[in-house]
Design an enzyme around this catalytic site. Structure first.
Site: not given
Length: 671
Positions: A35-36, A115, A136, A411, A426
């Site tokens: 293929y290559d 899925k 999407r 703090c 806080c």
């Protein structure tokens, strides 16, 4: 035709044939090396005659130049999401709803598929040639990823076969096989590159590369599962028939598509797939179940954002055991102090989990959790890790109690827990760096002031360097000051300044939401804006007046009243207005002058609408003088019940409130 043209045509045809055998039929005839070799030969010939290069040539998968930004593509047919079910009982209830709507006692023929846990894409072919591809996005508009999709070898640049429609939009999932994911991360660790948490993130990151040549190096693949646009041609009248036709045209389709003639057969398919899940070689998070007949699909129709004829049957969240090594305390936008468990890293549902939220002190007490405990971790919804329980039978000898702080870990201010609340807070307000950071991140977020390009890391640096103390300070930033931040060049800095300038033009509702008033979400902010119309009217409202707003009870009204009673908050608002933040003047609707059955009525929508979107319905009702609320109370005048209306309908009936259906609403809207 010149000899070289003939040679090019034959090479392209041969390569497309072998791509089809490899990616679609899973039956390669030639080794990769051959293929290559064919690909190299094609490249050399095209280099000799670039005027003969065609857009659908196999060589054109990697040739596009880097993008500077993604353009937007509007979906001509919206890309809807699916409703979910999570257990057998819910699926059987869905099956019954379908049969009831079809007024049939005969079993529905279901087409069941995997899925895939990847990225949904839309691919448009014109006369069989790939012309565009998009994500999407929000279902209406997606990002143009054409150049990147062209690099995915599983996706044909040109369909083959007969009777191909003039315009055909196929939809499917781009995903990354687990072997490819592991190879990408292995290479990244070796070169100091980005290591992805899971194959889905890697697929999304690969597909959204600005340089398609990078995408081309990632072993992404694709399965087709549906159709959008169809013009100038026909497709079979069943879902399975369409998938088989797509496959014949060269589009890859999962080999796990199965027809089921009963609910029990669907459940068997679900269980078999769940059992085979670890050996599939790619991630899935459930199965998708669709009515096979297109005629029945049309008869069933859609709800607002999903078809009535399909559902995603999700797998249960996966669980693993690990140890709690420590507990740290994080401070949020409203001062809420949240304990976070630092875990011995463990793979859960394909993600390496090292942290889990413990929510609050009550949850720690409920679990009986101590530092050093062995615990069960679950990724709820396959997203948020949580501690399910402590494995008491395997508790180590040396564990330590979790001590909630009496002072803010950031703090040092006192912390308080209001009676009746589970949250410890806080009391430092904006003197607390953590609260300041989170408040500013909320202020610039997309649904608030929508300052494009101002991400969390920029806010962190601005607060840490004492450049910004209040939201108003953001609008005083200059490109010069921003350029001094890490990874912020002059152009990026100017873009942020421009985005801040653009954000000054907003709406009253967005502005209220951006202020971050406790318990005031988007819907409540919109309700307050619509009811009072102006900032002046809202600022001077009493608690009793605030409670006249739909959905606003004593708790929310008190938070709003206290916010505007605080001088420092009023001062920040004044500064924001002085910096040019503005919104359109309210459109005052005099309900006495509106000739509509909805004028002056408090209306609640529940269930799914089929003739218009919920937002459209709200807008039309408001234009006719209605106050649209989100929950049913004694102040509600009318409830509009769509399909699958639930608890709101039941409460309306209990309170004796008038209820109408969607058809009656549409009739009255046109009255």
């Amino acid at each position: 035709m010149e000899p070289i043209e003939q040679q090019l045509t034959e090479l392209r045809t041969t390569l497309r044939h072998h791509e089809y055998l490899y990616h679609v039929m899973d039956a390669p005839e030639i080794p990769d090396a051959e293929y290559d070799r064919l690909m190299r030969e094609l490249r050399e010939l095209e280099a000799q005659r670039p005027d003969l290069i065609t857009p659908d040539s196999p060589t054109q998968r990697v040739g596009a130049a880097p993008l500077t930004a993604f353009n937007q593509i509007r979906h001509e047919v919206p890309m809807l999401s699916l409703d979910n079910v999570f257990d057998e009982e819910s699926f059987l209830a869905f099956n019954k709803r379908v049969q009831d709507r079809l007024k049939s006692t005969e079993n529905v023929i279901w087409c069941c598929e995997l899925k895939l846990d990847g990225l949904a894409v839309s691919i448009l072919y014109e006369n069989g040639v790939l012309v565009s591809a998009a994500t999407r996005g929000d279902g209406t508009t997606g990002e143009d990823i054409t150049s990147n999709v062209r690099t995915i070898r599983a996706i044909p640049l040109k369909l083959h076969g007969d009777n191909i429609p003039a315009r055909l939009e196929v939809r499917g999932e781009v995903f990354l096989p687990q072997a490819g994911f592991e190879k990408i991360n292995e290479d990244a660790r070796r070169t100091g590159g980005k290591v992805f948490a899971n194959p889905r993130n890697a697929a999304a990151g690969s597909l959204r590369q600005l340089d398609p040549r990078i995408t081309a190096k990632r072993p992404l693949t694709f399965f087709c599962y549906g159709v959008g646009i169809l013009e100038g041609g026909e497709l079979p009248d069943t879902h399975l028939g369409r998938l088989l036709q797509f496959k014949a045209w060269g589009l890859p389709v999962s080999d796990r598509v199965t027809l089921c003639d009963s609910p029990q057969a669907v459940l068997d398919f679900y269980r078999n797939v769940e059992k085979d899940r670890p050996t599939l070689g790619f991630d899935i998070d459930g199965v998708v179940i669709k009515v096979n007949s297109l005629a029945l699909q049309e008869q069933l129709g859609f709800v607002a954002r999903a078809p009535r004829w399909a559902v995603a049957f999700k797998f249960p969240a996966q669980e693993q055991m690990t140890f709690v090594r420590d507990v740290e305390f994080q401070v949020g936008r409203t001062g809420a102090i949240t304990p976070v468990a630092r875990l011995e890293p463990v793979q859960v549902a394909g993600v390496l989990v090292s942290n889990a939220t413990l929510h609050n002190a009550d949850e720690i007490e409920r679990l009986g959790l101590r530092i050093g405990d062995k615990v069960v971790i679950r990724r709820a919804g396959d997203v948020i890790p949580q501690v399910v329980n402590v494995v008491l039978s395997e508790r180590p000898e040396e564990t330590r109690p979790i001590v909630f702080p009496t002072h803010c870990p950031v703090c040092g201010s006192d912390v308080e827990r209001v009676e009746g609340e589970a949250v410890t807070r806080c009391t430092g307000g904006l003197i607390c760096g953590a609260q300041r950071k989170e408040s500013l991140k909320h202020f610039v977020s997309r649904r608030a002031m929508d300052v494009d390009g101002m991400g969390d890391k920029i806010i962190d640096q601005l607060v840490e360097r004492e450049y910004v103390h209040t939201p108003a300070d953001l609008f005083r930033l200059t490109a010069g000051k921003l350029t001094g931040l890490d990874r912020m060049g002059p152009k990026s800095a100017q873009n942020v300044v421009n985005a801040l300038e653009k954000a000054k033009a907003t709406t009253f509702a967005r502005f209220l939401y951006a202020l971050g008033i406790r318990e005031v979400g988007e819907a409540t902010a919109a309700g307050l804006a619509a009811y009072f119309g102006t900032l002046e009217a809202l600022q001077t409202a009493t608690i009793d007046e605030l409670q006249k707003v739909p959905d606003v009870g004593i708790v929310v009204a008190t938070h709003v009243f206290n916010f505007f009673a605080e001088e420092s908050n009023r001062d920040v608002i004044g500064q924001l207005l002085a910096e040019g933040v503005h919104w359109p003047a309210p459109v005052v609707i005099n309900v006495q002058e509106v000739d509509s059955p909805f004028a002056g009525k408090t209306v609640v929508l529940t269930g799914s609408l089929s003739q218009m979107s919920r937002d459209d319905a709200k807008a039309r009702l408001a234009a006719l003088g209605a106050k649209v609320a989100g929950s049913v109370s004694k102040k509600t005048d009318l409830v509009i019940a769509g399909e699958a209306a639930g608890s709101k309908l039941a409460k309306a009936q209990e309170l004796g409130i008038t209820v109408i259906d969607e058809a009656e609403m549409i009739r009255l809207l046109g009255a």
